[in-house]
Design a protein around this motif. Structure first.
Motif, PDB file in Angstrom:
ATOM      1  N   LEU A  60       0.844  -1.199   0.000  1.00  0.00           N
ATOM      2  CA  LEU A  60       0.000   0.000   0.000  1.00  0.00           C
ATOM      3  C   LEU A  60       0.878   1.248   0.000  1.00  0.00           C
ATOM      4  O   LEU A  60       0.651   2.190  -0.759  1.00  0.00           O
ATOM      5  N   MET A  61       1.913   1.230   0.827  1.00  0.00           N
ATOM      6  CA  MET A  61       2.767   2.417   0.903  1.00  0.00           C
ATOM      7  C   MET A  61       3.605   2.603  -0.359  1.00  0.00           C
ATOM      8  O   MET A  61       3.898   3.722  -0.764  1.00  0.00           O
ATOM      9  N   MET A  62       3.976   1.491  -0.998  1.00  0.00           N
ATOM     10  CA  MET A  62       4.685   1.605  -2.275  1.00  0.00           C
ATOM     11  C   MET A  62       3.782   2.260  -3.322  1.00  0.00           C
ATOM     12  O   MET A  62       4.221   3.051  -4.151  1.00  0.00           O
ATOM     13  N   LYS A  63       2.488   1.936  -3.255  1.00  0.00           N
ATOM     14  CA  LYS A  63       1.527   2.555  -4.187  1.00  0.00           C
ATOM     15  C   LYS A  63       1.386   4.045  -3.895  1.00  0.00           C
ATOM     16  O   LYS A  63       1.300   4.867  -4.803  1.00  0.00           O
ATOM     17  N   PHE A  64       1.334   4.403  -2.598  1.00  0.00           N
ATOM     18  CA  PHE A  64       1.282   5.827  -2.227  1.00  0.00           C
ATOM     19  C   PHE A  64       2.485   6.547  -2.848  1.00  0.00           C
ATOM     20  O   PHE A  64       2.361   7.606  -3.447  1.00  0.00           O
ATOM     21  N   GLU A  65       3.664   5.925  -2.677  1.00  0.00           N
ATOM     22  CA  GLU A  65       4.896   6.583  -3.147  1.00  0.00           C
ATOM     23  C   GLU A  65       4.884   6.728  -4.662  1.00  0.00           C
ATOM     24  O   GLU A  65       5.230   7.775  -5.211  1.00  0.00           O
ATOM     25  N   GLN A  66       4.466   5.634  -5.346  1.00  0.00           N
ATOM     26  CA  GLN A  66       4.427   5.687  -6.806  1.00  0.00           C
ATOM     27  C   GLN A  66       3.480   6.779  -7.285  1.00  0.00           C
ATOM     28  O   GLN A  66       3.788   7.533  -8.213  1.00  0.00           O
ATOM     29  N   GLN A  67       2.332   6.867  -6.611  1.00  0.00           N
ATOM     30  CA  GLN A  67       1.332   7.876  -6.991  1.00  0.00           C
ATOM     31  C   GLN A  67       1.912   9.285  -6.813  1.00  0.00           C
ATOM     32  O   GLN A  67       1.729  10.145  -7.671  1.00  0.00           O
ATOM     33  N   ALA A  68       2.636   9.482  -5.728  1.00  0.00           N
ATOM     34  CA  ALA A  68       3.256  10.801  -5.490  1.00  0.00           C
ATOM     35  C   ALA A  68       4.323  11.090  -6.545  1.00  0.00           C
ATOM     36  O   ALA A  68       4.408  12.200  -7.082  1.00  0.00           O
ATOM     37  N   LYS A  69       5.113  10.066  -6.872  1.00  0.00           N
ATOM     38  CA  LYS A  69       6.184  10.256  -7.871  1.00  0.00           C
ATOM     39  C   LYS A  69       5.601  10.519  -9.258  1.00  0.00           C
ATOM     40  O   LYS A  69       6.161  11.286 -10.039  1.00  0.00           O
ATOM     41  N   ASN A  70       4.464   9.852  -9.567  1.00  0.00           N
ATOM     42  CA  ASN A  70       3.837  10.052 -10.877  1.00  0.00           C
ATOM     43  C   ASN A  70       3.520  11.519 -11.144  1.00  0.00           C
ATOM     44  O   ASN A  70       3.484  11.963 -12.279  1.00  0.00           O
ATOM     45  N   PHE A  71       3.283  12.262 -10.076  1.00  0.00           N
ATOM     46  CA  PHE A  71       2.937  13.682 -10.241  1.00  0.00           C
ATOM     47  C   PHE A  71       4.144  14.591 -10.037  1.00  0.00           C
ATOM     48  O   PHE A  71       3.994  15.809  -9.962  1.00  0.00           O
ATOM     49  N   GLY A  72       5.326  13.994  -9.871  1.00  0.00           N
ATOM     50  CA  GLY A  72       6.533  14.823  -9.814  1.00  0.00           C
ATOM     51  C   GLY A  72       7.166  14.993  -8.442  1.00  0.00           C
ATOM     52  O   GLY A  72       8.047  15.841  -8.272  1.00  0.00           O
ATOM     53  N   THR A  73       6.747  14.194  -7.472  1.00  0.00           N
ATOM     54  CA  THR A  73       7.381  14.278  -6.144  1.00  0.00           C
ATOM     55  C   THR A  73       8.792  13.713  -6.217  1.00  0.00           C
ATOM     56  O   THR A  73       9.025  12.675  -6.838  1.00  0.00           O
ATOM     57  N   LYS A  74       9.711  14.398  -5.552  1.00  0.00           N
ATOM     58  CA  LYS A  74      11.079  13.873  -5.446  1.00  0.00           C
ATOM     59  C   LYS A  74      11.250  13.310  -4.032  1.00  0.00           C
ATOM     60  O   LYS A  74      10.861  13.962  -3.053  1.00  0.00           O
ATOM     61  N   VAL A  75      11.781  12.091  -3.946  1.00  0.00           N
ATOM     62  CA  VAL A  75      11.963  11.477  -2.620  1.00  0.00           C
ATOM     63  C   VAL A  75      13.449  11.383  -2.308  1.00  0.00           C
ATOM     64  O   VAL A  75      14.233  10.874  -3.120  1.00  0.00           O
ATOM     65  N   ILE A  76      13.833  11.914  -1.164  1.00  0.00           N
ATOM     66  CA  ILE A  76      15.227  11.786  -0.711  1.00  0.00           C
ATOM     67  C   ILE A  76      15.235  10.799   0.453  1.00  0.00           C
ATOM     68  O   ILE A  76      14.529  11.010   1.453  1.00  0.00           O
ATOM     69  N   ASN A  77      16.002   9.720   0.324  1.00  0.00           N
ATOM     70  CA  ASN A  77      16.063   8.744   1.415  1.00  0.00           C
ATOM     71  C   ASN A  77      17.101   9.181   2.429  1.00  0.00           C
ATOM     72  O   ASN A  77      18.270   8.815   2.345  1.00  0.00           O
ATOM     73  N   ASP A  78      16.662   9.990   3.361  1.00  0.00           N
ATOM     74  CA  ASP A  78      17.590  10.505   4.369  1.00  0.00           C
ATOM     75  C   ASP A  78      16.788  10.897   5.610  1.00  0.00           C
ATOM     76  O   ASP A  78      15.554  10.834   5.614  1.00  0.00           O
ATOM     77  N   ILE A  79      17.511  11.302   6.623  1.00  0.00           N
ATOM     78  CA  ILE A  79      16.894  11.638   7.914  1.00  0.00           C
ATOM     79  C   ILE A  79      17.258  13.084   8.252  1.00  0.00           C
ATOM     80  O   ILE A  79      18.401  13.501   8.031  1.00  0.00           O
ATOM     81  N   VAL A  80      16.297  13.824   8.789  1.00  0.00           N
ATOM     82  CA  VAL A  80      16.594  15.201   9.222  1.00  0.00           C
ATOM     83  C   VAL A  80      17.271  15.129  10.595  1.00  0.00           C
ATOM     84  O   VAL A  80      16.736  14.520  11.525  1.00  0.00           O
ATOM     85  N   VAL A  81      18.450  15.738  10.708  1.00  0.00           N
ATOM     86  CA  VAL A  81      19.149  15.702  12.002  1.00  0.00           C
ATOM     87  C   VAL A  81      19.129  17.067  12.700  1.00  0.00           C
ATOM     88  O   VAL A  81      19.413  17.162  13.891  1.00  0.00           O
ATOM     89  N   LYS A  82      18.774  18.117  11.942  1.00  0.00           N
ATOM     90  CA  LYS A  82      18.742  19.456  12.552  1.00  0.00           C
ATOM     91  C   LYS A  82      17.741  20.323  11.795  1.00  0.00           C
ATOM     92  O   LYS A  82      17.620  20.186  10.569  1.00  0.00           O
ATOM     93  N   SER A  83      17.026  21.152  12.526  1.00  0.00           N
ATOM     94  CA  SER A  83      16.101  22.059  11.832  1.00  0.00           C
ATOM     95  C   SER A  83      16.276  23.475  12.347  1.00  0.00           C
ATOM     96  O   SER A  83      16.613  23.689  13.516  1.00  0.00           O
ATOM     97  N   GLU A  84      16.091  24.430  11.450  1.00  0.00           N
ATOM     98  CA  GLU A  84      16.051  25.848  11.831  1.00  0.00           C
ATOM     99  C   GLU A  84      14.822  26.446  11.155  1.00  0.00           C
ATOM    100  O   GLU A  84      14.805  26.622   9.934  1.00  0.00           O
ATOM    101  N   LEU A  85      13.798  26.686  11.956  1.00  0.00           N
ATOM    102  CA  LEU A  85      12.521  27.130  11.408  1.00  0.00           C
ATOM    103  C   LEU A  85      12.301  28.601  11.747  1.00  0.00           C
ATOM    104  O   LEU A  85      12.562  29.028  12.868  1.00  0.00           O
ATOM    105  N   VAL A  86      11.835  29.347  10.738  1.00  0.00           N
ATOM    106  CA  VAL A  86      11.680  30.797  10.893  1.00  0.00           C
ATOM    107  C   VAL A  86      10.263  31.173  10.482  1.00  0.00           C
ATOM    108  O   VAL A  86       9.776  30.691   9.449  1.00  0.00           O
ATOM    109  N   ASP A  87       9.601  32.016  11.256  1.00  0.00           N
ATOM    110  CA  ASP A  87       8.260  32.476  10.875  1.00  0.00           C
ATOM    111  C   ASP A  87       8.279  33.013   9.444  1.00  0.00           C
ATOM    112  O   ASP A  87       9.073  33.894   9.116  1.00  0.00           O
TER     113      ASP A  87
END
Ligand code: NDP
Length: 308
Positions: A60-87
């Motif tokens: 099911l999740m592979m289908k979700f991913e394929q559907q997202a990619k079909n419309f142009g989603t780019k997937v990066i296989n990585d983990i976020v280790v730090k965030s800096e968020l600004v209003d």
């Protein structure tokens, strides 16, 4: 600079990606600690609408991913280790690989991980009778005894739910008092199919390729005994995977992201959240997907307003 970055690739993150990519926002998904999310850990999913004959969680999740990619989603296989968020953005994310990603709009869909006891035997039998989701896996245990570990509302809810299928439901709780609300506790205690083992802890989950039982120990007198069960359900709470956003995003005491009423907006302008990282109540694939859809629509409208 990316338009929309989505952190997490479970039902919420990938649904957000499907919507954002269909809106031509060319979203980037950072897959996170468990690509595909928690659903990839379950076997058959029987309650996701549209699949009357059930669907394998991973597929099911592979289908979700394929559907997202079909419309142009780019997937990066990585983990976020730090965030800096600004209003108002841009929001900066550092990935484990060292790559830095900047986003105008950010959707957090990092999910929550079930808490386990951490026993080797528990780990070995995951998906072989050991589960952390009665709603997902309960129906596989018809007319056999099962055990639920924990004394919170989830444990009570799961124990009561499991009585629909199982011949008997044991609840093993480490104290002689429940953490669950009075009403839920009473309901479980009144159920003739549920037996409580108070002040007990699980020492070992028994079985090689399937669960055969659990060895429990009394914390009152150290005595041990084996209860024979075919299913083991950990209901020890969940840990939302939001630590990397600490200090920026408002969270409740348990670490779940707090949303602006009836929307996916967080306290940081341009940062949205969806799925289990912001929901400890429903925690279903379909509700997470629904929240992902909302977050993508909110992000799209926010970007649109910002561009004027
Ligand atoms: P909780 O954190 O409330 O409960 C976790 C349970 O697991 C506790 O009884 C705890 O024991 C036990 N536990 C945790 N770690 C261990 C361990 N290492 N060994 C043994 N036992 C352990 O999580 P829930 O998922 O039950 O609930 C989370 C939130 O969601 C709560 O606010 C709850 O009210 C809510 N909720 C509401 C529902 C409803 O209203 N229908 C349904 C489900 C959840 P101890 O008590 O000793 O700490």
């Amino acid at each position: 600079m990316e338009n929309v970055v989505i952190v997490g690739s479970g039902a919420a993150g990938l649904t957000a990606a499907i919507y954002a990519s269909r809106a031509n926002l060319e979203p980037v998904v950072i897959s996170g600690i468990l690509p595909g999310g928690l659903l990839t850990q379950t076997s058959d999913v029987e309650n996701y609408p549209g699949f009357p004959d059930a669907v394998n969680g991973f597929e099911l999740m592979m289908k979700f991913e394929q559907q997202a990619k079909n419309f142009g989603t780019k997937v990066i296989n990585d983990i976020v280790v730090k965030s800096e968020l600004v209003d108002g953005g841009p929001h900066k994310l550092t990935l484990k690989s060292g790559e830095v990603v900047e986003a105008n709009a950010l959707i957090i869909a990092t999910g929550a991980s079930p808490r386990w006891l951490g026993l080797e035997s528990e780990d070995k039998l995951k998906n072989k009778g050991v589960s952390a989701c009665a709603t997902c896996d309960g129906a596989f245990f018809r007319d056999v005894p099962v055990v639920v570990i924990g004394g919170g509302d989830t444990a009570m809810e799961e124990a009561i739910f499991l009585t629909k299928f199982a011949s008997k439901v044991y609840v093993v709780h480490r104290r002689d008092e429940l953490r669950a609300s009075k009403i839920m506790g009473e309901r479980a205690q009144k159920n003739p199919k549920i037996e409580f083992l108070w002040s007990h802890v699980v020492e070992e989950v028994l079985g090689e390729n399937e669960v055969k039982g659990v060895r429990v120990k009394s914390l009152k007198d150290d005595s041990e005994k084996v209860i024979e069960v075919k299913g083991y359900f950990a209901a020890l709470g969940h840990v939302p995977n939001n630590q990397v956003f600490n200090g920026f995003i408002n969270m409740d005491q348990a670490g779940y992201i707090q949303l602006d009423s009836n929307s996916s907006y967080t306290n940081v302008d341009g940062v949205f959240a969806a799925g289990d990282c912001a929901d400890h109540v429903y925690r279903q694939a379909i509700t997470a997907a629904g929240m992902g859809c909302r977050a993508a629509i909110d992000a799209e409208r926010w970007l649109e307003a910002k561009s004027h």
